[in-house]
Design a protein around this motif. Structure first.
Motif, mmCIF file in Angstrom:
data_model
loop_
_atom_site.group_PDB
_atom_site.id
_atom_site.type_symbol
_atom_site.label_atom_id
_atom_site.label_comp_id
_atom_site.label_asym_id
_atom_site.label_seq_id
_atom_site.Cartn_x
_atom_site.Cartn_y
_atom_site.Cartn_z
ATOM 1 N N LEU A 291 -2.521 4.284 5.503
ATOM 2 C CA LEU A 291 -1.968 3.048 5.814
ATOM 3 C C LEU A 291 -0.962 3.220 7.106
ATOM 4 O O LEU A 291 -0.366 2.211 7.803
ATOM 5 C CB LEU A 291 -0.161 4.289 5.202
ATOM 6 N N TRP A 292 -1.081 4.359 8.494
ATOM 7 C CA TRP A 292 -1.002 3.702 9.680
ATOM 8 C C TRP A 292 -1.755 3.183 10.229
ATOM 9 O O TRP A 292 -1.587 2.121 10.933
ATOM 10 C CB TRP A 292 -0.804 5.251 10.517
ATOM 11 N N GLU A 293 -3.295 3.049 10.073
ATOM 12 C CA GLU A 293 -4.220 2.005 10.092
ATOM 13 C C GLU A 293 -4.174 1.216 9.140
ATOM 14 O O GLU A 293 -5.009 -0.052 10.120
ATOM 15 C CB GLU A 293 -5.208 2.490 10.183
ATOM 16 N N VAL A 294 -3.125 0.838 8.646
ATOM 17 C CA VAL A 294 -2.675 -0.768 7.973
ATOM 18 C C VAL A 294 -4.273 -1.080 6.406
ATOM 19 O O VAL A 294 -4.838 -1.842 7.393
ATOM 20 C CB VAL A 294 -2.705 -1.551 8.563
ATOM 21 N N ASP A 295 -5.029 0.135 6.151
ATOM 22 C CA ASP A 295 -6.694 -0.437 6.650
ATOM 23 C C ASP A 295 -6.897 -0.125 4.890
ATOM 24 O O ASP A 295 -6.303 1.036 4.217
ATOM 25 C CB ASP A 295 -7.478 1.248 6.503
ATOM 26 N N ALA B 233 3.353 0.007 5.718
ATOM 27 C CA ALA B 233 3.869 -2.248 6.019
ATOM 28 C C ALA B 233 2.697 -2.722 6.118
ATOM 29 O O ALA B 233 1.486 -2.679 5.776
ATOM 30 C CB ALA B 233 3.849 -0.634 7.875
ATOM 31 N N ARG C 299 4.536 9.300 9.003
ATOM 32 C CA ARG C 299 4.490 9.707 10.435
ATOM 33 C C ARG C 299 4.726 9.988 11.034
ATOM 34 O O ARG C 299 5.539 8.777 12.258
ATOM 35 C CB ARG C 299 3.188 8.351 10.653
ATOM 36 N N ILE D 139 5.757 5.441 6.704
ATOM 37 C CA ILE D 139 5.437 4.566 6.480
ATOM 38 C C ILE D 139 4.299 4.150 5.861
ATOM 39 O O ILE D 139 3.955 2.911 5.693
ATOM 40 C CB ILE D 139 4.022 5.071 7.994
#
Lengths: 517, 279
Positions: free
Chosen positions: A61-65, A90, A129, A134
């Motif tokens: 999710l941090w990587e928006v992957d 996000a 995170r 996030i």
């Protein structure tokens, strides 16, 4: 309950019921406990999964992957218990999977709703995170597999239960058969043999338990019956022998029976003839006495009557000697007349030729009349005369004249045999009867004389009796009138030298059937 | 700074690789097998003709009278196989394999990207020190000498996909990211077509790199095939086909101005005939 069944099916059904109830309770408890445990495990699993996924999804999710997120979701969805996963993050990142009708994982919009809400355990968690949110992940675990497992375990449990019940019942049935049924049937067989008279078979059960004791009891009974049978046989033999002897004796008796009957007939005839003769003689006697008495009474009345006229001076003046002698004649005549009257009465009573005339009357009148007759005699001997009659009047329905005769006889006797003291007359009611008691303080009667007191011509020995005179017919006549005509009874209590009490007990009302004496 | 960023280049040069297979002995149409790794837009099975590199190889082959067959394989297999012909950055393959010829066909550069709305003004970077204040995203595995930057206090945040770099850039989770210039622009156009003007790129000085056809040593007629590829390349450059292909991928008017100069520089570096003549 189950009255027509044998013991074995009864016991097996009872045991089946008990064992089944117990095991079913156990199975039900196990089912509930398993369900609770599985549900708890599923809740725990949901908690673990949501925690782990929140951690796993941190980097994707941090990587928006999207691909990474989707791969993670697909990996998680390999767990068939997961019904749905929805992840949002996000940058418009959104991915969701849900099971279709064939339980395949299919991509859906994150807002897709489940139609299995009731069967799901859902958890939602934020993905953080460095403490900052996030994204979020939501999972729903289906209870489907838990329920399937529960169903399988339940079915397995039921099968195992059935098997267990079958084994238990089989074991119990076999054990019951060996321990109880077979010995009982064996004992039954022996009793049936015994019933047929066959005592030669041994029960053959050597045990110390109840069955063993039953077998011992049966064996004892068998021996006892056998012993009694022997005794019975012996008795039967003796009976047969005696029967034969009896038959022989009967035959002998039959030979004599003809003669005996003839003798009895002859004797009976003789007795009947004698009896008839006696009756005739008795009637002749009574008739003789009655006739004689009648014939005696007529001249006696003339003697008494003319003696009275002479004593009254109607035939001329009498000197003292003449008067005294005539008075003795008159007294002797009256005594003789009284004696004759008594004899006549007795004859009539015994011959059954005296009639009873019942009527309503007041007892008090009869008593007063009797007292009026006896008063001068009592006064002459200076005897007191006490009367105790209930104040309320007593009305009787009986023969007034005969009752008066009885009372007068008793009072007359009391005055005759009492020199000092007094006479007492009392009346008591006893239901439908009355007691009329006449007591005195006279010479009394010896105990040995009491049984013959009321017999005819019985005069007890005493100087007073000699002095008083009498024929000895008074009490006899009184008893016969009381019992035969008035249907009462007479009794006496006496103590020698102290006095006597004569009591008449008569019914208040004579029955119509008693009217003819 | 340039020297420092050069250390990045081998890693950023993504996996433009190819292999070779035995060729047919037909004089007029020699068939050549080449291995490539999926790295769009240069090499991709999903793109027409296999991507920009694929289109150039096919155009060169056509001009050279060769028939080239591109086989897509995992990068690791391409590296470990020391008998195949490869398509990609020679730097990845020459460590493990000896090649008969290397023919550069595409020169490219890396750029620093940022999302303008997250910055008060244009970003300017002066030296390694200038990077220290930024969160810099790079593709995982492309940082060849991490210890250098660690010592300098520069922190890189590695991502596992190129899309992630630009999404994070857009969300402000990183301040800068480094990517091959063409790759970065294509990702931005795909992910944020309405905001692509908000993304700014700065070419990294000295970051030029090359994609080449690498013919394995011992491959039949490797020298001849190499020569034909070179001739074919020159012809499509000359007839304008090459530029059209570049414009197709960079966009009209966006083709880097120094593409020819950079390619020529690598042609000289990998001119094996000159080396052989020298030797």
């Amino acid at each position: 309950m189950m009255p027509r069944l044998n013991i074995r099916p009864k016991l097996i059904i009872s045991l089946l019921f008990i064992v089944s109830s117990f095991l079913l309770l156990f199975e039900a408890f196990d089912y509930i406990e398993t369900k609770r445990t599985l549900n708890s495990d599923l809740e725990e699993l949901a908690e673990l999964k949501i925690t782990r996924m929140a951690e796993e999804l941190e980097i994707p999710l941090w990587e928006v992957d999207d691909d990474w997120v989707n791969q993670d979701i697909d990996t998680e969805m390999m767990d068939k218990q997961l019904y749905a996963i929805a992840v949002s993050g996000a940058g418009g990142l959104s991915a969701a999977r849900m099971r279709d009708s064939r339980w395949r994982s299919v991509a859906v919009g994150s807002g897709a709703s489940s139609h299995q809400t009731g069967n799901l355990i859902s958890r939602q968690k934020d993905v953080l995170r460095n403490g900052e949110k996030i994204g979020s992940v939501q999972i729903s675990l289906s209870k489907k597999f838990m329920q399937e497992r529960l169903r399988k375990e339940f079915l397995g449990g039921v099968v195992a239960l059935g098997l267990l019940i079958f084994l238990i019942i089989s074991f119990l049935s076999i054990a019951l058969n060996r321990m109880v049924i077979r010995p009982v049937l064996k004992v039954l067989g022996i009793t049936q043999r015994v019933a047929r008279g066959d005592y030669g078979h041994d029960v053959g059960i050597r045990r110390t338990d109840e069955i063993g004791r039953l077998a011992d009891g049966i064996a004892d009974m068998q021996r006892s019956i056998q012993q009694r049978a022997r005794e019975r046989d012996r008795a039967e033999s003796e009976l047969i022998e005696k029967s034969l002897a009896l038959e022989k004796a009967n035959a002998e008796l039959d030979r004599h029976r003809g003669n005996l009957e003839a003798e009895v007939k002859q004797r009976t005839g003789e007795l009947e003839a004698a009896n008839r003769k006696l009756k005739e003689l008795d009637q002749l006697k009574s008739m003789f006495i009655a006739s004689m008495s009648h014939e005696l009474r007529t001249p006696l009345n003339s003697i008494i009557g003319f003696t009275g006229i002479t004593l009254q001076g109607l035939s001329g003046e009498l000197n003292d000697t003449q008067r005294d002698q005539l008075q003795r004649v008159e007294k002797a005549g009256k005594h003789l007349l009284s004696l004759v009257n008594d004899v006549i009465d007795i004859s009539k009573v015994e011959a059954g030729r005296i009639d009873v005339f019942p009527a309503e009357f007041a007892l008090r009148d009869v008593i007063d009349e009797a007292l009026g007759d006896i008063q001068p005699l009592a006064a002459q001997k200076q005897l007191s005369l006490k009367v105790d009659v209930p104040e309320e009047g007593i009305t009787l329905f009986t023969d007034r004249q005969r009752l008066l005769q009885c009372i007068l006889n008793l009072l007359s006797n009391a005055v005759k045999f009492t020199e000092k003291g007094g006479i007492a007359l009392s009346v008591r009611e006893f239901g439908d009867a009355i007691d009329i008691a006449v007591g005195d303080t006279g010479i009394g009667i010896a105990k040995a004389d009491l049984p013959k007191l009321f017999e005819a011509f019985e005069r007890l020995e005493s100087h007073l009796r000699i002095k008083a005179g009498g024929t000895g017919l008074g009490l006899y006549l009184t008893r016969r009138i009381c019992t035969t005509l008035l249907h009462g009874k007479i009794s006496v209590k006496s103590a020698q030298g102290k006095g006597s009490v004569f009591t008449l007990r008569i019914p208040k009302r004579l029955k119509k059937s008693d009217a003819q004496g | 700074m340039i020297a420092a960023l050069r250390r990045l280049i081998p890693g950023l040069a993504l996996l433009l690789l190819a292999g070779a297979a035995p060729a047919m002995a037909h004089e007029s149409a020699i068939s050549v097998g080449l291995d490539a790794n999926e790295s769009p837009p240069y090499w991709s099975e999903s793109l027409p003709y296999g991507g920009m590199g694929g289109e150039i190889v096919q155009a060169v082959s056509e001009e050279a009278g060769l028939v080239s067959h591109i086989h897509f394989k995992p990068l690791q297999r391409m590296i470990e196989d020391d008998t195949n012909n490869d398509l990609g950055n020679p730097g990845f393959y020459t460590r493990n394999q000896v090649f008969a010829d290397i023919i550069p066909i595409i020169a490219y550069r890396s750029s620093i990207f940022y999302y303008a709305p997250h910055h008060k003004g244009p970003v300017t970077i002066h030296g390694v020190e200038g990077l220290k204040k930024y969160r810099i995203g790079i593709l995982s595995g492309t940082l060849a000498e991490r210890s250098f930057f660690d010592k300098a206090g520069v922190v890189f945040e590695e991502s596992y996909s190129q899309d992630s770099l630009f999404k994070k850039l857009r969300l402000g989770r990183i301040d800068l990211c480094i990517e091959i210039d063409l790759v970065g622009h294509r990702i931005i156009s795909r992910l944020f077509p309405d905001q692509r003007n908000q993304f700014v790129s700065m070419n990294l000085p000295g970051s030029a790199s090359v994609i080449a056809i690498l013919l394995a040593e011992g491959y039949p007629q490797a020298g001849k095939i190499g020569t034909k590829y070179r001739e074919g390349l020159q012809r499509i450059i000359a007839n304008g086909k090459y530029r059209k292909i570049l414009e197709k991928y960079y966009g009209e008017g966006r083709v880097p101005a120094n593409w020819r100069k950079d390619l020529q520089r690598f042609e000289r570096i990998y001119d094996f005939s000159a080396k052989r003549a020298y030797q």
